[in-house]
Design an enzyme around this catalytic site. Structure first.
Site, short mmCIF file in Angstrom:
data_model
loop_
_atom_site.label_atom_id
_atom_site.label_comp_id
_atom_site.label_asym_id
_atom_site.label_seq_id
_atom_site.Cartn_x
_atom_site.Cartn_y
_atom_site.Cartn_z
N GLU A 82 35.00 42.91 53.53
CA GLU A 82 34.96 41.61 53.42
C GLU A 82 35.67 41.02 54.91
O GLU A 82 36.54 41.44 55.24
CB GLU A 82 35.44 40.66 52.50
CG GLU A 82 35.55 39.40 52.48
CD GLU A 82 36.32 38.78 50.98
OE1 GLU A 82 36.07 37.76 50.82
OE2 GLU A 82 37.54 39.36 50.70
N LYS A 182 29.81 35.16 47.10
CA LYS A 182 31.01 35.15 46.17
C LYS A 182 31.35 33.94 45.27
O LYS A 182 31.11 32.79 45.66
CB LYS A 182 32.23 35.24 47.36
CG LYS A 182 33.28 35.51 46.62
CD LYS A 182 34.59 35.87 47.72
CE LYS A 182 35.91 36.13 47.03
NZ LYS A 182 36.91 36.26 48.15
N CYS A 215 36.15 41.05 46.45
CA CYS A 215 37.48 40.90 46.47
C CYS A 215 37.91 40.10 45.24
O CYS A 215 38.17 40.73 44.03
CB CYS A 215 37.81 39.92 47.77
SG CYS A 215 39.37 39.97 48.23
#
EC number: 3.5.1.12
Length: 517
Positions: A82, A182, A215
């Site tokens: 990321e 995300k 993440c």
């Protein structure tokens, strides 16, 4: 000339045969790259597209070197971290020149390398697509994406566009095959959350179906757990920019725990910025890990490993042997009985005490409180060469039986937390943790520790209210180990370990009670 050409053909043929022989049936070769990205010196300053492309080109040059290196080692898929191409700490306005348009690959077919002029502002996508095509490899990368919206859309931002933290996947022909936006942003004010959760899946000829999330997503039910539970995903690619937080949430520690808990493979690529505590990447199977964690170096790291394909007909732990409420036999019949029925623990007016069982003189242990991971844990000390302890908070009671073959002056404690975590994110945690304290006093328990010498044998268990429990086993110098056994018995979740390879830093059962978020 003809003789030289024949030699070349023979060398190529032999190389191809060797590559095939190296890849065993039912296995595939994966690569992840932990990237020390070249960052903008002032990410909040406004710039133009050309300047943004120049910075991203420097990172992409490194990416290309690593793709070539991975392909030469037989890798069939490579994952990048990321924020690796453009960096972080932007404002909504300052990130705009770095953003690209990413169409939904479910609604159209597009190969950016072969069709570079189909959309504007796709130079980075084109470069990534060509890397995949030229090296015949699946490629996963993270970029910033933009999508125009109409003001009639009530969610449309005032500037008339959505901005998403976006993962893109290219197949070995350079085709864009997946896009993931995300869901769980971590103080990323330059980005928007998509209106509906992306459940992004792509197929490969070497390992079947892969899922993808990013993440902070790993701590939440959507989309991470649903991909595994509802979509039966057994392989996951995971770009991340993770700041390590000991003792329970270092990158490699939780990545391995997630793979173990769900019996899946995870290909995790982290960013590398040692001054920010950002490191920790790996290729994880349920029983083996290939990791990189180094806060002393300033270099990126390529990890390449051959791992077995996990097929959809293989049940995950929580569906089979660790299903909440079921009773299973402990693999090790010498493990401590569950629970410690001859112990007593009570709590009144913020004062609590626990009795140590198995001693003729039943010593009364003090219960104390200390902050760990920004949460107020309740602790009881772990003393002597052998013993049994328990400690409770709210509805959760944690138990441990331990042996220390060699005594040292290191201080350990068993801690419990059952409540809503509210710092750097809000989510409900149930945790039982056997941890090394930072110093010789109880006030240091819960501090970040990286080194230990005590080779503690232990069993650890608790009466968890959630079925989603992640087994953490961290040893000295941020290395990993695997439990000997773990599972459910009589509504208690347990793990045990006899014979650590290095000193124990953390042994924990980290439960996520998603319904109480």
């Amino acid at each position: 000339m003809l003789e030289a050409l024949c030699e070349l053909i023979l060398v190529f043929f032999c190389y191809q045969v060797d590559s095939v022989e190296l890849q065993r049936e039912g296995h595939y070769v994966a690569a992840v790259y932990e990237h020390e990205s070249i960052l903008s010196p002032n990410p909040t300053a406004l710039t133009d597209r050309q300047a943004a492309l120049e910075l991203m080109r420097r990172n992409l040059d490194i990416y290309e070197e690593q793709v070539i290196a991975a392909a030469k080692q037989g890798a069939q898929i490579i994952v990048f971290p990321e924020d690796g191409i453009h960096g972080f700490n932007f404002t909504r306005k300052s990130i705009f020149p770095y953003l690209e348009f990413v169409p939904d690959p479910r609604s159209m077919t597009w190969n950016p390398c072969r069709q570079p002029h189909l959309f504007n502002d796709t130079e980075v996508l084109q470069r990534l697509s060509c890397m995949a095509l030229r090296n015949k490899i699946f490629l996963v990368a993270n970029i910033g994406a933009k999508q125009p919206c109409e003001h009639s859309d009530v969610r449309c931002p005032p500037d008339g566009r959505y901005q998403f933290n976006t993962d893109v996947v290219f197949d070995d022909s350079g085709m864009l095959v997946a896009r993931y936006r995300k869901q769980n942003l971590y103080f990323e004010y330059s980005y928007d959350t998509p209106s509906t959760v992306d459940y992004s899946i792509f197929d490969t000829p070497f390992a079947g179906k892969f899922g993808i999330f990013t993440c902070f997503d790993i701590l939440f039910y959507e989309p991470a757990v649903r991909l595994i539970k509802q979509y039966n995903v057994k392989q996951v690619v995971y770009p991340t920019a993770w700041m390590n937080q000991l003792p329970l949430l270092s990158a490699v520690e939780f990545q391995q725990a997630f793979a173990t808990a769900f019996s899946i493979n995870i290909l995790a690529a982290n960013i590398h910025h040692s001054t920010l505590g950002m490191t920790g990447s790996g290729i994880y199977t349920p029983s083996k890990s290939f990791i990189y964690h180094d806060l002393r170096s300033h270099n990126g790291k390529l990890i390449v490993a051959e791992i077995p394909v996990i097929t959809p007909d293989r049940e995950t732990n929580w569906e089979s042997s660790t299903k909440y409420g079921e009773t299973i036999d402990l693999p090790n019949k010498n493990s401590a009985s569950l629970p410690l029925n001859d112990q007593v623990c009570h709590k009144k007016d913020q004062e609590a005490c626990c009795m140590v069982a198995g001693k003729a003189d039943e010593e009364l242990l003090p219960v104390f409180y200390a902050e760990m991971m920004y949460d107020n844990f309740t602790f009881v000390p772990v003393r002597g060469q052998e013993g049994e302890v328990q400690v409770c908070a709210n509805s959760l009671c944690c138990y441990s039986h331990y042996q220390r073959p060699v005594l040292s002056d290191e201080v350990y404690a068993l801690g419990v937390f059952d409540g809503l975590h509210t710092v750097h994110g809000t989510y409900y945690v149930q945790a039982c943790a056997l941890v090394k304290c930072g110093g010789l006093s109880y006030s240091t328990c819960g501090q970040e520790v990286t080194n230990a010498t005590a080779l503690i044998h232990f069993q650890l268990w608790g009466n968890f209210s959630t079925s989603y429990i992640f087994p953490l086993l961290l040893t000295s110098d941020v290395t990993l180990d695997f439990p000997d056994h773990l599972g459910w018995k009589n509504n208690y979740y347990f793990m045990d370990k006899n014979g650590l390879s290095s000193g124990l830093v953390t042994a924990a059962l980290y439960g996520r009670w998603y319904e109480k978020d």
